[in-house]
Design a protein around this motif. Sequence first.
Motif, short mmCIF file in Angstrom:
data_model
loop_
_atom_site.label_atom_id
_atom_site.label_comp_id
_atom_site.label_asym_id
_atom_site.label_seq_id
_atom_site.Cartn_x
_atom_site.Cartn_y
_atom_site.Cartn_z
N MET A 1 33.78 -8.14 99.87
CA MET A 1 34.90 -7.02 100.41
C MET A 1 36.49 -7.28 99.88
N ILE A 2 37.22 -6.20 99.74
CA ILE A 2 38.44 -6.71 99.56
C ILE A 2 39.32 -5.98 100.50
N SER A 3 40.18 -6.95 100.95
CA SER A 3 41.03 -6.32 102.21
C SER A 3 42.52 -6.54 102.10
N VAL A 4 43.16 -5.97 102.62
CA VAL A 4 44.76 -6.23 102.43
C VAL A 4 45.41 -6.12 103.91
N GLN A 5 46.25 -7.17 103.94
CA GLN A 5 47.00 -7.16 105.34
C GLN A 5 48.37 -7.37 105.17
N SER A 6 49.10 -6.60 105.97
CA SER A 6 50.69 -6.31 106.05
C SER A 6 51.09 -6.56 104.64
N LEU A 7 50.42 -5.81 103.64
CA LEU A 7 50.98 -5.92 102.28
C LEU A 7 52.22 -4.90 102.12
N ARG A 8 53.30 -5.69 101.42
CA ARG A 8 54.56 -4.93 101.28
C ARG A 8 55.25 -5.33 99.88
N LYS A 9 55.64 -4.40 99.30
CA LYS A 9 56.35 -4.57 97.91
C LYS A 9 57.89 -3.92 98.20
N ARG A 10 58.82 -4.70 97.95
CA ARG A 10 59.94 -3.95 97.87
C ARG A 10 60.83 -4.31 96.62
N TYR A 11 61.69 -3.53 96.09
CA TYR A 11 62.67 -4.06 94.84
C TYR A 11 63.86 -3.80 95.39
N GLY A 12 64.68 -5.13 95.64
CA GLY A 12 65.87 -4.95 96.13
C GLY A 12 65.83 -4.12 97.73
N GLU A 13 66.58 -3.29 97.81
CA GLU A 13 66.35 -2.43 99.19
C GLU A 13 65.32 -1.50 99.22
N LYS A 14 64.90 -1.12 97.91
CA LYS A 14 64.03 -0.12 97.97
C LYS A 14 62.34 -0.63 98.25
N VAL A 15 62.03 0.08 99.29
CA VAL A 15 60.66 -0.29 99.60
C VAL A 15 59.44 0.58 99.07
N VAL A 16 58.64 -0.11 98.25
CA VAL A 16 57.67 0.96 97.56
C VAL A 16 56.23 0.93 98.34
N VAL A 17 55.97 -0.29 99.00
CA VAL A 17 54.68 -0.27 99.59
C VAL A 17 55.13 -0.96 101.14
N GLU A 18 54.85 -0.37 102.05
CA GLU A 18 55.15 -0.77 103.39
C GLU A 18 54.08 -1.14 104.28
N ASP A 19 53.80 -2.32 104.93
CA ASP A 19 52.95 -2.47 106.02
C ASP A 19 51.52 -1.89 105.59
N VAL A 20 50.86 -2.01 104.60
CA VAL A 20 49.70 -1.47 104.37
C VAL A 20 48.36 -2.50 104.94
N ASN A 21 47.50 -2.06 105.67
CA ASN A 21 46.46 -2.72 106.28
C ASN A 21 45.26 -1.80 105.84
N LEU A 22 44.29 -2.54 105.02
CA LEU A 22 43.15 -1.71 104.78
C LEU A 22 42.00 -2.55 104.54
#
Lengths: 258, 320
Positions: free
Chosen positions: A1-22
């Motif tokens: 199983m693949i799971s994601v915890q508090s995953l986040r991606k930002r470019y500088g100030e811009k947040v593209v993915v924020e706090d993903v838990n799945l």
Amino acid sequence: MISVQSLRKRYGEKVVVEDVNLDFPAGKLTSLIGPNGAGKTTLLMMMGRLLARSSGEVRLEGEDIAVLRPADFARRIATLRQSPDFNLRLTVDELVAYGRFPYSRGFLTAEDHAAIEQALAFVEIDHLRRAYIDELSGGQRQMAFLAMTIAQQTDCLLLDEPLNNLDMKHAVGIMRALRRLCDEQGRTVILVVHDINFAANYSDHIVAMKGGRVFRAAPVAQVVTSACLRELYGLDFEVSARPDGYFCNYFKPMGICK
Amino acid sequence: MTARTWLTQPAALMLFAALCCASVLIGATPIGPGALASANEDVWRIVLSSRLPRLAALVLTGAGLAICGVILQQIVRNRFVEPATTGGLDAAKMGMLIALTSMPQLGNLPRMFAALVFCLASSLLFVTAIRRLRLRNAVLVPVIGLMYGSVLNALAEFYAYQNNIMQSMQGWMLGDFSRVVQGNYEVIWIILPIVVASYLFAHRFTIVGMGADMATSLGLSYPAMVTFGLMLVAATIASTIITVGAIPFVGLIIPNLVSLYHGDNLARTLPLIALGGASFLLVCDIAGRLVIQPFEMPIGLTTGLLGGIMFLVLIWRKSR
């Protein structure tokens, strides 16, 4: 199983993915849906190690994927980007054979040849095996790339918009193949898809994203409702759940359009 | 492997063998096949000290440069690049020049090393820059490469001018095999292991050509492979520029021609590319030796002329 915890991606100030838990259920087909710019592809690319994450974790059977060696990772998760800008002149069987690279490192064994044959037969492109990739139609090309990804024989497949630019027949062909991968071989398939009807009819599970966050992650029946989709896309939906599947009408929903 | 490859490979091998024989027999002192059998001492001295080293240098250079071209094409993902259109050749020239003036007492090896370091650094810079630019137009990449090369070349010439070695630089920069004799060309054998290495890694270089994402998904350490490829290229360029000078376009034409008929699966086409490069140089060299006999035309001129025309045709075909 693949799971994601508090995953986040930002470019500088811009947040593209924020706090993903799945948690992505194993052996099931999960569709990532949502409006453009919701962060679906970014999430998928971080899971496939094609994009560095800003923070958080992606775990495969409880193990952080960052610690896996490239070759080991490639035997467990295969990623196919949307319409790869591919300019090599390879024949279809050569391309599919490269899907065996994580195992053979280039020198094919009998087992590799069997896997190649199986992948070609699975997406029904045996007859194209000698054709050059650059001479195929968009749909055939996509089938060939899918065959390559299947030949990689990973437990988990990540596909970014595999239906992009395909006609209906090829789109149905791809979705059927993916469905069979789950049902017959127990593989976990996670894909980004824009056509809500394909997502509704072929998935087990849907993750709806909006503004970089998870909007809803649930079995199909709980996401494919007119209320949920209206809020997700900001568009009126008329959802009919029929015994043979869903039909989501957003083109001209009856009784809603004036 | 397609039937076509099986059919053409023996033919290509036979053509190559015929060219090798011709290369040994033709020259300022023509040697008949009979003279070889007669065991004449003078004839054998010519063959052993000049003709055979020259043949080896031609074959190694041709194969090496063609392979360099195809490796660079995979790394940059553009069909029009090769060391002459990415600044690699000019950078190697500069490295050699600096080694020559700052440490004139040193021999071929340190000079080659300087050329290698310059060529590698410049190629890394070029590849990184091209990747950042994300050019939409395939033809722009070699155009930028040529401009970049010209800037490097201008710097090298300025440096040569200041050190008063303009003329000798121009002399040894134009590719020429007439200087190749036993005792001064052996450095070029370094190409042999490079050719073997590139063949062993042919699958990986094909995957590099699929792009960073697909390579990563297939479990290849992409940055490591790119660096390794550029090192092979730099070592080949450095060793050829030291011994025979700059030979443009071989790395451009041969891979493109092979790709046209046999595709891009390097695991399959690399032997043909090597053979093609060697045969092309042999043809150019034999032509250069025959045109103004008993004098010679430097091979840089013949390959430049033939290659330049074919380069234009390729670009024209592509943009049509």
